[in-house]
Write a protein that holds these residues in place. Sequence first.
Motif: not given
Lengths: 305, 325
Positions: B95-97, B100-103, B163
């Motif tokens: 993903f792009q972000e 914020t895409s990892l918990n 990611m």
Amino acid sequence: MLAFLLRRLAVALSVVLTVSVIAFLLLHLSGDLATDLAGPEASPEQVARVRVEYGLDQPLVVQYGHWLAGAVQFDFGRSFYFRESVASLLGDRIPITLKLGAIALGLALLVAIPLGALAAVKRGSWFDRGALAFCALGQAVPTFWLGLSLIIVFAVNLRWLPVSGNATWSHYVLPSVALGWYAIPAVMRLTRNGMLDVMASDYIRTARAKGLRPHTVIFKHALRNAVVPVVALAAVQFGFMLGGSIVVEAVFSLQGLGQLAWEAIARKDFPVVQAIVMLLATIYILLTFLADLLNAWLDPRIRVA
Amino acid sequence: MPLLDVDNLTIEIPTEAGLLHAVNGVSFTLERGETLAIVGESGSGKSLTSLALMDLLPSRAVRKARSMRFDGIDLMTAGRREMEDLRGDRMAMIFQEPMTSLNPAYTVGDQLAEALRRHRPVGRAAARDRAVHLLERVGITAAASRLGQYPHQLSGGLRQRVMIAMGLMCEPDLIIADEPTTALDVTIQAQILLLLRDIQREFGMGLILVTHDLGVVARVATKVAVMYAGRLVETGPVEAVFGAPSHPYTQGLLRAIPVPGRTRPGEPLGTIPGQVPNLIGPLAGCAFRNRCDRATDACAAAIPERDLGPGHRMACVLDPVAVPA
């Protein structure tokens, strides 16, 4: 981490001290304790004797210093009314109220968190709307009415549970439900809102992109982040329950702190009231501290601060 | 059989103002070892198209297609559990972000291992070894010590590498990267792109790169699909589309990039005047015609798709003309 703990401890101590001063002043400003203690029939001489006997003739600063010197050694003086040391009086009552509060909070969280999470996941469904309606209803029901209704249904008619007293664990079921009931709507709504935010977040999309099953996405990835604000709320609610269990204790004849506070205030039993206020303040501070620790464990980002 | 065959994909989103035609009749194919760049500006439907492949669209969005096949599997009729089994295993998404895409609540190691253990019956130790191996492969130093770290302890570039490693855990056949470099520093962007290209070659995967950056396309893609207002306006091999851009929109996009040696200092870059049309409600004819300086009455009618060369197609009534140099 050590500096953080020490700083927190210093703040906590100053809060406790401030509360003790305020409580002390308020109690002494509420009227002449000696007149109340001596009784309405007492002669001026008797009142004067009582005043000297209880040290009420000394300046407030001296009285407070005297009280504080005892308090730091866990000596809160003797009750004016019960003719017993305040420490042992509280020692008898604390376990009852703590047990009641803990069970009530446990029940409330056990109901509210899953309900709130499910409502968020099924947002807009009949389940969600039902849960929200239940919230509104929950907050509108007065505690004493709920307590009495529970007694009528489960103790009197169905005879499943005892009416009152604190002899066994089963005696705590109905009072805990009555006490915990009030915390459910707030916790549930906060859980639901937290879940709605979290479910829309990028990392939940990532979790789904990994092919994780819905229950893993919801319970592992979403709920843990959603309950962070709930922890602080639960700590505050627990404080409310301990301090506010007075109605429930009265309805179910539980001899806990709430009952004691009520009796002490009615009888101007100053040492008992002061000790209870101190105890509740300390419990509050401990609870917020525990909530901070729990949050630091739940959300690693907080650990840096 | 192509790895991915999308035929006439349409995505509609009901809104209070009416039906939003976010993606309209998009078709493309992708072979193993190919890199397809989907190019377009914000709101062109390129990200929704990639999410539709993974069945990760917002729940309100309605996905339709004549057919959409991944390695022969019909993605349109696949059930929820079947899609979950495919996702993260055979098709992965970056993903792009990265911020914020990892918990935030779990360690890097936990989130990497989870991606593998969900789809493969491997133990913790094996998942950990694979995670370390892939972290090293994506250029992270001291990989083993990163496993115990939380996302907030890593920089944006490192998180994006994590990611990518996460997407590779099950060695997928298809990786979809949705603007993987947009949120990163320019120097890091180049590194991540080259990494994606190298990995794509090494693993022989299909790669879909969603981007608005034509420089990215030129560097790593083999095929390009230009999207405008939810439609595919031009598609073909990168050399063909960049060498002989035929749709007025593609031409406009290319004019907006400075070319070293050709663009003189101070010379204004080409811009495309006007705005993307409102996609709510029915839209007939070419969506670009209100911004196109060569638009005619014919543009208001249905637009035929025309073959310009091997794999090179466009949706425009005009005869292809060379870009004025």
